[in-house]
Design a protein around this motif. Structure first.
Motif, PDB file in Angstrom:
ATOM      1  N   ALA A  27      10.878   1.038 -13.487  1.00  0.00           N
ATOM      2  CA  ALA A  27       9.847   2.067 -13.447  1.00  0.00           C
ATOM      3  C   ALA A  27       8.453   1.462 -13.678  1.00  0.00           C
ATOM      4  O   ALA A  27       8.202   0.309 -13.371  1.00  0.00           O
ATOM      5  N   ASP A  28       7.546   2.271 -14.245  1.00  0.00           N
ATOM      6  CA  ASP A  28       6.133   1.897 -14.296  1.00  0.00           C
ATOM      7  C   ASP A  28       5.679   1.580 -15.728  1.00  0.00           C
ATOM      8  O   ASP A  28       6.268   2.062 -16.710  1.00  0.00           O
ATOM      9  N   VAL A  29       4.628   0.780 -15.810  1.00  0.00           N
ATOM     10  CA  VAL A  29       4.001   0.469 -17.102  1.00  0.00           C
ATOM     11  C   VAL A  29       2.509   0.767 -16.961  1.00  0.00           C
ATOM     12  O   VAL A  29       1.871   0.342 -16.008  1.00  0.00           O
ATOM     13  N   ARG A  30       1.978   1.507 -17.924  1.00  0.00           N
ATOM     14  CA  ARG A  30       0.538   1.825 -17.948  1.00  0.00           C
ATOM     15  C   ARG A  30      -0.056   1.265 -19.242  1.00  0.00           C
ATOM     16  O   ARG A  30       0.537   1.420 -20.319  1.00  0.00           O
ATOM     17  N   ILE A  31      -1.212   0.636 -19.114  1.00  0.00           N
ATOM     18  CA  ILE A  31      -1.838  -0.050 -20.242  1.00  0.00           C
ATOM     19  C   ILE A  31      -3.302   0.368 -20.340  1.00  0.00           C
ATOM     20  O   ILE A  31      -4.042   0.280 -19.350  1.00  0.00           O
ATOM     21  N   MET A  32      -3.728   0.823 -21.520  1.00  0.00           N
ATOM     22  CA  MET A  32      -5.128   1.128 -21.787  1.00  0.00           C
ATOM     23  C   MET A  32      -5.626   0.192 -22.880  1.00  0.00           C
ATOM     24  O   MET A  32      -5.003   0.087 -23.932  1.00  0.00           O
ATOM     25  N   LEU A  33      -6.733  -0.474 -22.619  1.00  0.00           N
ATOM     26  CA  LEU A  33      -7.342  -1.345 -23.615  1.00  0.00           C
ATOM     27  C   LEU A  33      -8.771  -0.881 -23.925  1.00  0.00           C
ATOM     28  O   LEU A  33      -9.513  -0.500 -23.018  1.00  0.00           O
ATOM     29  N   LEU A  34      -9.115  -0.896 -25.214  1.00  0.00           N
ATOM     30  CA  LEU A  34     -10.463  -0.515 -25.653  1.00  0.00           C
ATOM     31  C   LEU A  34     -10.957  -1.512 -26.674  1.00  0.00           C
ATOM     32  O   LEU A  34     -10.260  -1.848 -27.638  1.00  0.00           O
ATOM     33  N   ARG A  35     -12.196  -1.986 -26.494  1.00  0.00           N
ATOM     34  CA  ARG A  35     -12.831  -2.841 -27.487  1.00  0.00           C
ATOM     35  C   ARG A  35     -13.565  -1.947 -28.497  1.00  0.00           C
ATOM     36  O   ARG A  35     -14.147  -0.934 -28.106  1.00  0.00           O
TER      37      ARG A  35
ATOM     38  N   ILE B 196      -8.043   0.572 -17.786  1.00  0.00           N
ATOM     39  CA  ILE B 196      -6.760   1.255 -17.602  1.00  0.00           C
ATOM     40  C   ILE B 196      -6.043   0.616 -16.425  1.00  0.00           C
ATOM     41  O   ILE B 196      -6.591   0.515 -15.328  1.00  0.00           O
ATOM     42  N   LEU B 197      -4.815   0.174 -16.670  1.00  0.00           N
ATOM     43  CA  LEU B 197      -3.974  -0.443 -15.647  1.00  0.00           C
ATOM     44  C   LEU B 197      -2.708   0.384 -15.487  1.00  0.00           C
ATOM     45  O   LEU B 197      -2.115   0.827 -16.467  1.00  0.00           O
ATOM     46  N   SER B 198      -2.292   0.572 -14.242  1.00  0.00           N
ATOM     47  CA  SER B 198      -1.017   1.235 -13.981  1.00  0.00           C
ATOM     48  C   SER B 198      -0.336   0.505 -12.841  1.00  0.00           C
ATOM     49  O   SER B 198      -0.941   0.285 -11.784  1.00  0.00           O
ATOM     50  N   ALA B 199       0.920   0.098 -13.045  1.00  0.00           N
ATOM     51  CA  ALA B 199       1.611  -0.681 -12.016  1.00  0.00           C
ATOM     52  C   ALA B 199       3.117  -0.495 -12.104  1.00  0.00           C
ATOM     53  O   ALA B 199       3.674  -0.247 -13.174  1.00  0.00           O
ATOM     54  N   GLY B 200       3.753  -0.626 -10.959  1.00  0.00           N
ATOM     55  CA  GLY B 200       5.206  -0.556 -10.883  1.00  0.00           C
ATOM     56  C   GLY B 200       5.824  -1.919 -11.123  1.00  0.00           C
ATOM     57  O   GLY B 200       5.343  -2.933 -10.603  1.00  0.00           O
ATOM     58  N   THR B 201       6.886  -1.963 -11.890  1.00  0.00           N
ATOM     59  CA  THR B 201       7.502  -3.244 -12.233  1.00  0.00           C
ATOM     60  C   THR B 201       8.213  -3.892 -11.051  1.00  0.00           C
ATOM     61  O   THR B 201       8.557  -5.074 -11.110  1.00  0.00           O
ATOM     62  N   ASP B 202       8.432  -3.133  -9.965  1.00  0.00           N
ATOM     63  CA  ASP B 202       9.090  -3.722  -8.797  1.00  0.00           C
ATOM     64  C   ASP B 202       8.114  -4.432  -7.871  1.00  0.00           C
ATOM     65  O   ASP B 202       8.524  -5.084  -6.908  1.00  0.00           O
ATOM     66  N   GLY B 203       6.813  -4.307  -8.144  1.00  0.00           N
ATOM     67  CA  GLY B 203       5.814  -4.980  -7.323  1.00  0.00           C
ATOM     68  C   GLY B 203       5.347  -4.186  -6.128  1.00  0.00           C
ATOM     69  O   GLY B 203       4.454  -4.630  -5.397  1.00  0.00           O
ATOM     70  N   THR B 204       5.914  -3.009  -5.925  1.00  0.00           N
ATOM     71  CA  THR B 204       5.475  -2.151  -4.818  1.00  0.00           C
ATOM     72  C   THR B 204       5.220  -0.749  -5.340  1.00  0.00           C
ATOM     73  O   THR B 204       5.981  -0.223  -6.150  1.00  0.00           O
TER      74      THR B 204
END
Length: 434
Positions: free
Chosen positions: A426-434, A365-373
């Protein structure tokens, strides 16, 4: 963390960043041909204007200014933009003023005053190009009398600490400001105003992005007072703020006012565009991909637990999307500060999610702001998997309770550090599952 899943998650996130690049966003919507500037179906014959001024504010406004400067060149008579410290770009004719965010500072106030002066000198035969991106609310801090900058700073701190969302925060800030809520357009009237907007707001509400300096304000003084009461801080805000919010004469311009007859507000980029690009990249990497929503808001920890629950459902049943799966969401959550640690909403999201997916294999699970902060830190966010809690060897719940996600992930080397990206959707959250 080094794994195939984590590398894929980072590739997907960087695809979102690329799609949100301000320069590309501006040039998709603004074009110049034969001395005519076209934007959103409207045409501006530049030889009909005496002066062209460029003003604005936001974390991404410097990057937005570059293509505008290339298009307009020597036609720009004067330009000034307020940007967050270190969120700069190389410009020749448009001046950049670095200032504080999310708490406004004196530099921001001085820059906002100069922006107000540029807008105020524009006449009927002038064109004002205004560039607005996320962060503009804090970066255009021109308090309305009798409010001082220090009193506005204190009000902003109180709202941030009690967990007010961006809509609520901006509603209050509009009504203690001299530029927000359509008041910058009011200063520029009767000049023509073209505002290009990079949205970091859920739903792309024009009057919320950057507190809508050139947009009719649908919120009212009564709404602002109600927000202070909702969070129990009406008696805590400075007396000058309460005074300003009680004066009918300090109401902001509303829809239908004549000052907006020559104003065009155009969204050139948004969280939805970034999420769509992330989804395209995920599919190219072979994942069955689901965009959950770009309207995600609410308390960060609660939203994180819902995402973790979806991951568990996918692992158990293959619903709502079968592995290898990628679930993407956008929007912007809020953190209610209870401790004295360091972090931001994306890092806190990753930590709360890590607690709930602890022990699950092949989940990232990744969560990050697109502005870099992310919050007052040098990280954009963080990345976690089922082994995060075990690998840390720390009391993760205690770090979460103290809002200290930055140091938790810093110990692991799992902070995402992009540096200032030049954009902000704003923010982007990504969940990856194998």
């Amino acid at each position: 963390m080094v794994s195939a899943l984590s590398r894929d998650a980072l590739r997907i996130f960087h695809a979102a960043l690329k799609a949100a690049a301000p320069s590309e966003a501006v040039l998709r919507h603004a074009k110049l041909a034969r001395n005519v500037l076209s934007a959103g179906g409207k045409r501006y014959r530049l030889d009909e204007f005496r002066n062209v001024y460029v003003i604005g504010a936001g974390k991404a406004s410097a990057q937005m200014a570059q293509p505008i400067e290339r298009l307009l060149r020597k036609r720009i008579a004067q330009g000034l933009i307020n940007v967050k410290y270190d969120h700069t770009a190389r410009l020749r004719r448009i001046e950049l003023n670095e200032c504080g965010h999310p708490i406004p500072d004196r530099n921001g106030e001085l820059g906002a005053q100069r922006i107000a002066e540029i807008a105020g000198q524009a006449g009927e035969d002038d064109l004002v190009v205004c560039l607005i991106s996320g962060g503009a609310s804090a970066l255009l801090p021109l308090p309305a009398p009798p409010v001082t900058l220090e009193e506005k700073q204190e009000t902003t701190r109180l709202l941030l600490h009690c967990g007010a969302n961006i809509h609520e925060l901006n509603c209050v800030r509009k009504h203690i400001s001299a530029l927000k809520g359509g008041q910058l357009a009011q200063l520029a009237w009767p000049a023509s105003v073209l505002t290009l907007i990079l949205s970091d707001v859920i739903g792309d509400d024009l009057d919320v992005i950057g507190s809508g300096p050139t947009v009719p304000d649908r919120s009212t003084l009564a709404d602002a007072r109600a927000i202070l009461s909702k969070y129990g801080i009406a008696a805590k805000v400075p007396a000058a703020v309460r005074e300003r919010l009680s004066e009918k004469a300090s109401e902001t311009p509303k829809p239908g006012d004549k000052i907006f007859e020559h104003v065009q507000n155009l969204i050139v980029g948004s969280n939805r565009l970034a999420v769509d690009a992330a989804a395209e990249q995920a599919r190219a990497l072979g994942y069955h991909t689901l965009v959950l929503s770009t309207f995600i808001e609410g308390e960060t920890r609660d939203v994180a637990r819902v995402h973790a629950a979806i991951a568990k459902e996918i692992r158990a049943t293959g619903r709502p999307v079968k592995p290898p799966a990628c679930v993407i969401s956008g929007g912007e959550t809020t953190v209610t500060i209870r401790g004295n640690g360091q972090g931001g909403r994306n890092q806190e999201f990753a930590l709360a999610a890590a607690l709930d997916i602890a022990g699950l294999k092949d989940v990232v699970i990744l969560s990050a702001g697109t502005d870099g902060t992310d919050g007052p830190t040098d990280a954009a966010g963080a990345i976690a998997d089922g082994s995060t809690i075990a690998r840390a060897g720390l009391d993760a719940a205690a770090y979460l309770a103290n809002n200290d996600s930055y140091h938790f992930f810093g110990n692991l080397g799992d902070l995402i550090k992009t540096g200032p990206t030049g954009t902000n959707v704003a923010d982007v959250r990504i969940m990856l599952l194998r």
